[in-house]
Design a protein around this motif. Sequence first.
Motif, PDB file in Angstrom:
ATOM      1  N   GLY A  22      25.960  23.724  44.294  1.00  5.44           N
ATOM      2  CA  GLY A  22      27.252  24.341  44.599  1.00  5.44           C
ATOM      3  C   GLY A  22      28.072  24.590  43.349  1.00  5.44           C
ATOM      4  N   LEU A  23      28.104  23.618  42.439  1.00  5.18           N
ATOM      5  CA  LEU A  23      28.856  23.773  41.198  1.00  5.18           C
ATOM      6  C   LEU A  23      28.247  24.863  40.317  1.00  5.18           C
ATOM      7  N   ILE A  24      26.911  24.933  40.282  1.00  3.26           N
ATOM      8  CA  ILE A  24      26.256  25.981  39.491  1.00  3.26           C
ATOM      9  C   ILE A  24      26.574  27.356  40.042  1.00  3.26           C
ATOM     10  N   LEU A  25      26.577  27.485  41.369  1.00  6.63           N
ATOM     11  CA  LEU A  25      26.897  28.772  41.987  1.00  6.63           C
ATOM     12  C   LEU A  25      28.346  29.173  41.719  1.00  6.63           C
ATOM     13  N   LEU A  26      29.245  28.199  41.779  1.00 10.73           N
ATOM     14  CA  LEU A  26      30.646  28.473  41.443  1.00 10.73           C
ATOM     15  C   LEU A  26      30.777  28.922  39.993  1.00 10.73           C
ATOM     16  N   ALA A  27      30.026  28.257  39.098  1.00 13.80           N
ATOM     17  CA  ALA A  27      30.073  28.618  37.679  1.00 13.80           C
ATOM     18  C   ALA A  27      29.557  30.033  37.462  1.00 13.80           C
ATOM     19  N   LEU A  28      28.478  30.411  38.143  1.00 18.22           N
ATOM     20  CA  LEU A  28      27.941  31.771  38.026  1.00 18.22           C
ATOM     21  C   LEU A  28      28.934  32.804  38.546  1.00 18.22           C
ATOM     22  N   THR A  29      29.635  32.463  39.623  1.00 17.24           N
ATOM     23  CA  THR A  29      30.623  33.381  40.182  1.00 17.24           C
ATOM     24  C   THR A  29      31.774  33.587  39.215  1.00 17.24           C
ATOM     25  N   ILE A  30      32.259  32.499  38.629  1.00 13.31           N
ATOM     26  CA  ILE A  30      33.335  32.614  37.647  1.00 13.31           C
ATOM     27  C   ILE A  30      32.859  33.394  36.427  1.00 13.31           C
ATOM     28  N   ALA A  31      31.603  33.164  36.020  1.00 15.38           N
ATOM     29  CA  ALA A  31      31.042  33.907  34.891  1.00 15.38           C
ATOM     30  C   ALA A  31      31.030  35.401  35.179  1.00 15.38           C
ATOM     31  N   SER A  32      30.651  35.773  36.387  1.00 10.28           N
ATOM     32  CA  SER A  32      30.635  37.184  36.771  1.00 10.28           C
ATOM     33  C   SER A  32      32.040  37.782  36.694  1.00 10.28           C
ATOM     34  N   GLY A  33      33.022  37.070  37.249  1.00  7.77           N
ATOM     35  CA  GLY A  33      34.395  37.570  37.212  1.00  7.77           C
ATOM     36  C   GLY A  33      34.929  37.696  35.800  1.00  7.77           C
ATOM     37  N   ALA A  34      34.651  36.686  34.960  1.00 10.76           N
ATOM     38  CA  ALA A  34      35.121  36.726  33.575  1.00 10.76           C
ATOM     39  C   ALA A  34      34.479  37.876  32.812  1.00 10.76           C
ATOM     40  N   ALA A  35      33.202  38.133  33.087  1.00 15.23           N
ATOM     41  CA  ALA A  35      32.517  39.241  32.417  1.00 15.23           C
ATOM     42  C   ALA A  35      33.107  40.583  32.833  1.00 15.23           C
ATOM     43  N   MET A  36      33.418  40.729  34.119  1.00 16.72           N
ATOM     44  CA  MET A  36      33.996  41.992  34.587  1.00 16.72           C
ATOM     45  C   MET A  36      35.399  42.198  34.004  1.00 16.72           C
ATOM     46  N   GLN A  37      36.156  41.111  33.892  1.00 18.01           N
ATOM     47  CA  GLN A  37      37.490  41.214  33.316  1.00 18.01           C
ATOM     48  C   GLN A  37      37.437  41.525  31.828  1.00 18.01           C
ATOM     49  N   GLY A  38      36.439  40.959  31.129  1.00 18.75           N
ATOM     50  CA  GLY A  38      36.357  41.149  29.683  1.00 18.75           C
ATOM     51  C   GLY A  38      35.508  42.321  29.248  1.00 18.75           C
TER      52      GLY A  38
END
Length: 435
Positions: A22-38
Motif C-alpha cells: 500500500g505504501l509503495i503504491l501511494l509513493a508511485l501515485t505521488i511520484a506520478s503527480g509530482a512528475a506531471m506537475q514538474g
Amino acid sequence: MPSDAAVPAPTAEVRPTRTALGLILLALTIASGAAMQGSFSPVQEFAKADMGLSDLQISMVQGLAASIPVAVLSIPLGWLVDHTTRVRILIAMAVVWTLGTLGTAFADSFGLLFVARMLAGLGATCCLPVAISIAADLCLPHRRGRSLLLLTMGKVGGQAGAFAIGGMLFSVLAASTAAPLFGLTAWRATHVWFAVGSAALILPLFFLAEPTRKEVSKPGAALGISLQELWERRRFLAPLFIGQVGVVMADVSAGVWAAPVLMRNYGLQPADFAGWMGLAFLVAGVFGAVLGGFAADWGHKRYPGKGILIGAVIASGLSIPMALFPIMPQVAGFGVLLSLLLLCGTIAGLITATAIAVLVPNEIRGLCLGAFVVIGALVGLGVAPTAVTLGSTLLGGEDKLGLALTITGVATSILAFVAFFMAWRAAPKSASDAV
C-alpha cells in the motif's frame, strides 16, 4: 481461553506485506503527480519562445495556476479526507493531473496553458494530504516517520523524473527526423508521453484498500468544530506552517527557475543538465527522506513531541547558505549547493508531515493537512515564482534572474529557520495533549 469471536480478524492494514504494498503504491501515485506537475519546468524556455510568453506569464503558469484552485479546494477536500473514502479521492486527483498534462500539450494560448497547468498542479498538490492520511492509518505512530519517507521518496522521484526523463525525451523528440507526434513540437509531444504514463499508473489504484481509521476521538465532527480544534492548536501549527511555507518557497523557486538560469547564465541546453539535475533531485530526495524519517522517529522517541522537529530546525538553518547556488561561478558549485538545498528541504518537509501525522488527532488530520496545502499553495506556489520574476525586474531585467533567485532563497530559508524553532518550542507531547 478467549473465544474465536473475541479475537479480531486480521485486517489489510496490519499485515506487513499489504502495508508495504500500500505504501509503495501511494509513493508511485505521488511520484506520478509530482512528475506531471514538474514536467513543464525543463522545457519551459522552449514553450516560452514557441508561444511568445514573458517571464511574468511563465511565473503565473508555474505558480498561480496551481495555487488558486488548491487554495479554494484544499479545506473542503481536507474535510472530505476525514469523512469519506480516501482512495476514491486519490483516483479522482490522478485523473485530474493526467488531463492537465494532456491539455498542456494542446494549449494554443496563455489562457488554455494556464488552465491545463492549473489542473496538473491541482491534482498533484491535493493528493498529498489524501496519501498522507491513508499512510498514517497503515502504520503505528512510532513508525510513521519511516513510513512517510516512502511517500517523500515518491515525490522527489517524480520531480527527478520530470527533469531527467522530460529533458532527455525532449532532446530525442527534437532531434528525431520522424513525423512529429500529432504534428506537435517536441515540448508538446513530451507532455503527451507523460500523460500516457500517468494514465497507466491510475489503474493499480483500483486495487488499493481503504484502511481503518486510527486514533479517532471525535468521529463525525462538524466542519466548524474541526476548525475550532485547529485554532486551539495555533501556537504550534502556525509557526509549523510558516516554516514549511519558507521551505516550499525556496524549493519551488529553485525548481521553476534553475533550468532557465542554467540556460541563460551558463549557456547550457536541456540535454546538458537534464541528467545530473534529475539525479540531484533524486539523490537529495532519497537521502533527505531517509534522514528526515529516522530523525523524526528518533527525536519523538527521545524527546516526545518536540523531538520530532529537531531535524527540521537544523535542516532549515543549513539551507540558508545553500540558497546561494544561482550565483556560483561554476556549474559544479551550482549543482552541489542546489542538491544540498533540496536535501534540506526534503528533510524539513517530511518532518513537518510526520509532526502532523503524530501530533494532530485523526479526526482533524486531513483538515489540518488541507489547511497546510492552502497556505503552501498561496504563498509557496503562488508567490514564490512571481516574487523571483518581480525581483529580477527591480534589479534590472530578466538577466538578473539568478541574483533574484538567490535573494528569494536566502530570505525564505531564514524565515523557515525562525518559524521551525518557534514550532519546536510550542509542540505538544502527543495528539491528545493540549497545546
